[in-house]
Write a protein that holds these residues in place. Structure first.
Motif, short mmCIF file in Angstrom:
data_model
loop_
_atom_site.label_atom_id
_atom_site.label_comp_id
_atom_site.label_asym_id
_atom_site.label_seq_id
_atom_site.Cartn_x
_atom_site.Cartn_y
_atom_site.Cartn_z
N LEU A 36 -17.19 47.24 -1.30
CA LEU A 36 -16.60 46.59 -0.12
C LEU A 36 -15.82 47.60 0.72
CD1 LEU A 36 -16.18 43.96 1.47
CD2 LEU A 36 -14.19 43.53 0.03
N GLU A 37 -16.36 47.95 1.87
CA GLU A 37 -15.76 48.95 2.74
C GLU A 37 -14.93 48.32 3.87
OE1 GLU A 37 -17.89 51.50 5.99
OE2 GLU A 37 -18.06 52.52 4.06
N ASP A 38 -15.28 47.12 4.28
CA ASP A 38 -14.71 46.50 5.47
C ASP A 38 -14.23 45.09 5.11
OD1 ASP A 38 -14.10 45.89 8.14
OD2 ASP A 38 -16.17 45.40 8.63
N LEU A 39 -12.91 44.90 5.04
CA LEU A 39 -12.33 43.60 4.72
C LEU A 39 -11.26 43.30 5.77
CD1 LEU A 39 -11.90 41.13 2.92
CD2 LEU A 39 -10.42 42.53 1.47
N LYS A 40 -11.56 42.32 6.64
CA LYS A 40 -10.67 42.02 7.76
C LYS A 40 -10.24 40.56 7.70
CE LYS A 40 -12.74 45.52 10.68
NZ LYS A 40 -13.43 45.83 11.94
N ALA A 41 -8.92 40.34 7.85
CA ALA A 41 -8.38 38.97 7.79
C ALA A 41 -7.13 38.88 8.67
CB ALA A 41 -8.03 38.62 6.34
N ASP A 42 -6.62 37.67 8.83
CA ASP A 42 -5.37 37.42 9.55
C ASP A 42 -4.22 37.62 8.58
OD1 ASP A 42 -6.56 36.70 12.01
OD2 ASP A 42 -6.98 34.69 11.24
N CYS A 43 -3.85 38.86 8.38
CA CYS A 43 -2.81 39.16 7.39
C CYS A 43 -1.61 39.87 8.02
CB CYS A 43 -3.38 39.98 6.24
SG CYS A 43 -4.39 41.39 6.71
N ASP A 44 -1.50 39.83 9.36
CA ASP A 44 -0.39 40.48 10.03
C ASP A 44 0.07 39.60 11.19
OD1 ASP A 44 1.47 42.35 10.90
OD2 ASP A 44 0.01 43.42 12.12
N GLY A 45 1.02 38.73 10.94
CA GLY A 45 1.49 37.90 12.04
C GLY A 45 2.00 36.55 11.61
N THR A 46 2.00 35.63 12.56
CA THR A 46 2.64 34.34 12.35
C THR A 46 1.67 33.19 12.13
OG1 THR A 46 2.72 34.01 14.74
CG2 THR A 46 4.66 35.00 13.70
N ARG A 47 0.38 33.41 12.20
CA ARG A 47 -0.58 32.33 11.88
C ARG A 47 -0.33 31.89 10.45
NH1 ARG A 47 -6.51 33.40 14.26
NH2 ARG A 47 -5.88 34.16 16.27
N PRO A 48 -1.01 30.83 10.02
CA PRO A 48 -0.86 30.50 8.61
C PRO A 48 -1.06 31.75 7.76
CG PRO A 48 -2.10 28.79 9.67
CD PRO A 48 -1.85 29.86 10.70
N GLY A 49 -2.09 32.49 8.07
CA GLY A 49 -2.27 33.83 7.52
C GLY A 49 -2.59 33.97 6.05
N ILE A 50 -3.13 35.13 5.77
CA ILE A 50 -3.53 35.53 4.42
C ILE A 50 -2.60 36.66 3.98
CG2 ILE A 50 -5.38 36.61 3.08
CD1 ILE A 50 -6.08 33.81 3.97
N GLU A 51 -2.11 36.57 2.79
CA GLU A 51 -1.38 37.69 2.22
C GLU A 51 -2.43 38.61 1.59
OE1 GLU A 51 1.60 38.49 -1.47
OE2 GLU A 51 1.92 36.67 -0.30
N CYS A 52 -2.50 39.83 2.11
CA CYS A 52 -3.57 40.72 1.66
C CYS A 52 -3.08 42.16 1.58
CB CYS A 52 -4.76 40.63 2.62
SG CYS A 52 -6.18 41.61 2.11
N THR A 53 -3.09 42.71 0.39
CA THR A 53 -2.69 44.09 0.20
C THR A 53 -3.89 45.03 0.19
OG1 THR A 53 -2.76 43.83 -2.19
CG2 THR A 53 -0.64 43.44 -1.11
N CYS A 54 -5.10 44.49 0.26
CA CYS A 54 -6.30 45.32 0.16
C CYS A 54 -7.16 45.28 1.41
CB CYS A 54 -7.13 44.90 -1.06
SG CYS A 54 -7.69 43.18 -0.98
N CYS A 55 -6.74 44.56 2.44
CA CYS A 55 -7.53 44.46 3.66
C CYS A 55 -7.58 45.81 4.38
CB CYS A 55 -6.95 43.41 4.60
SG CYS A 55 -7.24 41.72 4.02
N THR A 56 -8.71 46.11 4.99
CA THR A 56 -8.84 47.34 5.76
C THR A 56 -8.24 47.19 7.15
OG1 THR A 56 -11.06 46.71 6.48
CG2 THR A 56 -10.89 48.11 4.52
N THR A 57 -8.24 45.96 7.69
CA THR A 57 -7.64 45.67 8.98
C THR A 57 -7.02 44.29 8.94
OG1 THR A 57 -9.38 46.95 10.09
CG2 THR A 57 -8.03 45.52 11.47
N CYS A 58 -5.77 44.20 9.43
CA CYS A 58 -5.08 42.92 9.52
C CYS A 58 -4.91 42.53 10.98
CB CYS A 58 -3.71 43.01 8.85
SG CYS A 58 -3.78 43.11 7.06
N PHE A 59 -5.21 41.27 11.28
CA PHE A 59 -5.06 40.72 12.63
C PHE A 59 -3.93 39.72 12.62
CE2 PHE A 59 -9.36 42.23 12.45
CZ PHE A 59 -9.61 42.73 13.71
N ARG A 60 -3.44 39.39 13.81
CA ARG A 60 -2.42 38.35 13.98
C ARG A 60 -3.06 37.05 14.31
NH1 ARG A 60 2.96 40.81 16.24
NH2 ARG A 60 2.64 42.90 15.53
#
Length: 127
Positions: free
Chosen positions: A103-127
């Protein structure tokens, strides 16, 4: 034969409803791109049965709930995109372990105020 389908590209099609639960009956599926639609509901745990899956694009839909632990069994997964939904909770440990494999590319909503995902392994975090 439907069991031999490898690619499903239905992105940007204004699809509505829930994610299809019949997809795990496609054992050869490698590419599933359902992004940029209006799909709602949760991600079916049965998607963990798609063991040949390399690309899973579910971003920019209306999905909610948590990410099923069963997706951590997708050892061939190369790109997994979830951002732009209302998912919440923690990225399953099994998915984070996939980062050590293929898995090279893992992108989730892990940076911001949405309900969001807590992710320490994501390659990119969105708001």
């Amino acid at each position: 034969n439907l069991r031999e389908i490898v690619d499903i590209y239905l992105h940007h099609n204004k699809l509505e409803g829930t994610l299809p639960d019949a997809l795990p009956k496609l054992p050869a599926l490698k590419n599933l791109r359902l992004n940029d639609n209006n799909l709602s509901g949760t991600i079916p745990a049965e998607y963990g049965l798609l063991t040949q899956l390399e690309y899973l694009y579910l971003h920019n839909n209306l999905l909610e709930g948590t990410i099923p632990d069963e997706l951590g069994t997708l050892t061939e997964l190369f790109r997994f995109r979830l951002y732009g939904n209302s998912l919440r909770g923690t990225m399953p440990r099994g998915i984070c372990h996939l980062r050590d494999l293929y898995l090279e590319d893992l992108k989730a909503d892990c940076d911001g105020t949405r309900p969001g995902i807590e992710c320490t392994c994501c390659t990119t975090c969105f708001r």
